[in-house]
Scaffold this motif. Structure first.
Motif: not given
Length: 124
Positions: A75-101
């Motif tokens: 309904d909101k055209n929104t994607l979520y990513l709930q991230m729990n128990t984060l670790k230092p190795e999760d440090t990054a730039m996070y991108y949302c991406a979509a495919s029409e294939l």
């Protein structure tokens, strides 16, 4: 024209949680798979979690299984990513991406629409 806008990044200590959001605008009817990728320092961009609504698939990388959850609010055209128990190795730039294939493919080259990214920093 399709546009993806991410939000929700930030800095957190190890063991903490964050929720990322990605809002899609424009005609999204042709999108099958939409998901999250990340790119850490001096690392290649990698898939994190992908959901395919037309082909009914959900995929997580092994490194985040059991800690991250991808979901969407159509309904909101929104994607979520709930991230729990984060670790230092999760440090990054996070991108949302979509495919029409049609069908699941975790390669970044499979995705033709990208957001600008949101930074996640996890300190030890």
């Amino acid at each position: 024209q399709k546009k993806l806008v991410e939000s929700g990044g930030g800095s957190v200590q190890s063991g903490g949680s964050l929720r990322l959001s990605c809002t899609a605008t424009g005609n999204t009817d042709s999108i099958d798979c939409i998901g999250w990728f990340r790119q850490g320092p001096e690392r290649e961009r990698e898939g994190v979690a992908i959901i395919c609504t037309q082909s009914y698939r959900t995929w997580y990388s092994d490194s985040v299984k059991g800690r991250f959850t991808v979901s969407q609010d159509n309904d909101k055209n929104t994607l979520y990513l709930q991230m729990n128990t984060l670790k230092p190795e999760d440090t990054a730039m996070y991108y949302c991406a979509a495919s029409e294939l049609y069908g699941l493919n975790t390669a970044p080259s499979y995705f033709s629409h990208w957001g600008q990214g949101t930074r996640v920093t996890v300190s030890a």
